[in-house]
Design a protein around this motif. Sequence first.
Motif, PDB file in Angstrom:
ATOM      1  N   GLY A  88      37.696  52.136  51.589  1.00 22.68           N
ATOM      2  CA  GLY A  88      37.581  51.603  52.848  1.00 22.68           C
ATOM      3  C   GLY A  88      38.034  50.339  52.923  1.00 22.68           C
ATOM      4  N   GLN A  89      38.257  49.613  51.788  1.00 23.29           N
ATOM      5  CA  GLN A  89      38.646  47.962  51.933  1.00 23.29           C
ATOM      6  C   GLN A  89      39.999  48.135  51.459  1.00 23.29           C
ATOM      7  N   PRO A  90      40.698  47.603  52.537  1.00 23.42           N
ATOM      8  CA  PRO A  90      42.254  47.628  52.265  1.00 23.42           C
ATOM      9  C   PRO A  90      42.954  46.610  51.566  1.00 23.42           C
ATOM     10  N   PHE A  91      41.951  45.732  51.180  1.00 25.11           N
ATOM     11  CA  PHE A  91      42.594  44.369  50.332  1.00 25.11           C
ATOM     12  C   PHE A  91      41.444  44.089  49.156  1.00 25.11           C
ATOM     13  N   LEU A  92      41.854  43.290  48.350  1.00 24.99           N
ATOM     14  CA  LEU A  92      40.799  42.743  47.300  1.00 24.99           C
ATOM     15  C   LEU A  92      41.309  41.166  47.168  1.00 24.99           C
ATOM     16  N   ILE A  93      40.303  40.500  46.847  1.00 23.04           N
ATOM     17  CA  ILE A  93      40.389  38.980  46.750  1.00 23.04           C
ATOM     18  C   ILE A  93      40.466  38.853  45.181  1.00 23.04           C
ATOM     19  N   LEU A  94      41.347  38.088  44.698  1.00 25.43           N
ATOM     20  CA  LEU A  94      41.345  37.735  43.135  1.00 25.43           C
ATOM     21  C   LEU A  94      41.623  36.362  42.982  1.00 25.43           C
ATOM     22  N   ALA A  95      41.373  35.966  41.616  1.00 22.41           N
ATOM     23  CA  ALA A  95      41.706  34.558  41.517  1.00 22.41           C
ATOM     24  C   ALA A  95      42.993  34.821  40.542  1.00 22.41           C
ATOM     25  N   GLY A  96      44.036  34.250  40.897  1.00 23.50           N
ATOM     26  CA  GLY A  96      45.440  34.595  40.339  1.00 23.50           C
ATOM     27  C   GLY A  96      45.600  33.186  39.426  1.00 23.50           C
ATOM     28  N   LYS A  97      46.980  32.983  39.381  1.00 22.81           N
ATOM     29  CA  LYS A  97      47.557  31.720  38.527  1.00 22.81           C
ATOM     30  C   LYS A  97      47.052  30.472  39.001  1.00 22.81           C
ATOM     31  N   GLY A  98      46.372  29.837  37.916  1.00 24.72           N
ATOM     32  CA  GLY A  98      45.946  28.434  38.148  1.00 24.72           C
ATOM     33  C   GLY A  98      44.495  28.348  38.807  1.00 24.72           C
ATOM     34  N   GLY A  99      43.858  29.746  38.794  1.00 26.74           N
ATOM     35  CA  GLY A  99      42.528  29.854  39.513  1.00 26.74           C
ATOM     36  C   GLY A  99      42.556  29.688  41.107  1.00 26.74           C
ATOM     37  N   ARG A 100      43.884  29.815  41.719  1.00 25.30           N
ATOM     38  CA  ARG A 100      43.921  29.995  43.041  1.00 25.30           C
ATOM     39  C   ARG A 100      43.524  31.386  43.545  1.00 25.30           C
ATOM     40  N   GLU A 101      42.745  31.445  44.555  1.00 24.51           N
ATOM     41  CA  GLU A 101      42.356  32.730  45.317  1.00 24.51           C
ATOM     42  C   GLU A 101      43.313  33.301  46.326  1.00 24.51           C
ATOM     43  N   ARG A 102      43.627  34.504  46.111  1.00 26.66           N
ATOM     44  CA  ARG A 102      44.137  35.003  47.444  1.00 26.66           C
ATOM     45  C   ARG A 102      43.959  36.595  47.670  1.00 26.66           C
ATOM     46  N   MET A 103      44.382  36.801  48.698  1.00 29.85           N
ATOM     47  CA  MET A 103      44.087  38.242  49.228  1.00 29.85           C
ATOM     48  C   MET A 103      45.111  38.991  48.917  1.00 29.85           C
ATOM     49  N   VAL A 104      45.155  40.356  48.418  1.00 29.53           N
ATOM     50  CA  VAL A 104      46.117  41.398  48.216  1.00 29.53           C
ATOM     51  C   VAL A 104      45.984  42.359  48.907  1.00 29.53           C
ATOM     52  N   PRO A 105      47.173  43.316  49.311  1.00 29.33           N
ATOM     53  CA  PRO A 105      46.687  44.553  50.049  1.00 29.33           C
ATOM     54  C   PRO A 105      46.547  45.709  48.830  1.00 29.33           C
ATOM     55  N   VAL A 106      45.678  46.548  49.308  1.00 32.96           N
ATOM     56  CA  VAL A 106      45.547  47.791  48.549  1.00 32.96           C
ATOM     57  C   VAL A 106      45.797  48.938  49.483  1.00 32.96           C
TER      58      VAL A 106
END
Length: 281
Positions: free
Chosen positions: A149-167
Amino acid sequence: MLASEAGAAKNTLAAYRNDLEAAARDLSAPLGEASGEALVALAPKWRSLANSTVGRRTAALRRFFDFLQDEGIRSDNPAAALVRPRSERPLPRILDADEVERMFVVAADRAASGAPAALRNLALLELLYGSGLRATELVSLPRRAVRPGQPFLILAGKGGRERMVPVSSRASEAVARWSETLPDEARQLFPSRSGHLSRVRLFQIVRAIAAEAGIAPERVSPHVLRHAFATHLLAGGADLRALQTLLGHADIATTQIYTHVDSERLVRLVNERHPLARAPR
């Protein structure tokens, strides 16, 4: 310094180490004692390397000698003698939508059997192409990263920068089916005996699916599917700034490479929308 002060990721640290060790092997003296003349003499030895490789090694040497000078270990900076190689950003390899669909057909057919490995492979493919994740981001996802039921996830990407990506709903469903096969004590979404699935194993899985779909394996990798995610979104009318956010690029110049890839759409846009296209001859 890179780890504690700059917060560099493990892969970045490994890349710096490899480049500095490669430079050290080509020098006759210890790297920290190298003169400007010795560094310039590396150029003929690196002539057979790609410009991108030379550029990366040069940048690593500059960072290394900047550090030695800042720390007072050296009073001079021999890296000033290094010439920056001319770099040209190559166009990314991509797959067209039909080829990606063929890979999904193969993965879905295998997953229909209910075999855990096949369910895992479909979940990997859905997240790679549906969310545009980097290989490291994907294999290191914690078990509860994708929630029903959550259409996105939050992750720490390159360089430790957080971003929200769609699922997508398809990806969420594939992950849910795969998660049902995981043991209760699993902490990673894609576990292995040593922790989580390795990038090398992910690479092998993606190429095996491509081969079954009748696509030359050497054309396909996890990063190629990330490129396909970006290019196909742009072709569908996605905004470049939105795409930058989804991909986690720090600089929009990195994202702009996809405007060169989607040349067919740009030509069609000019032919359909330019005033002269509608003017009588």
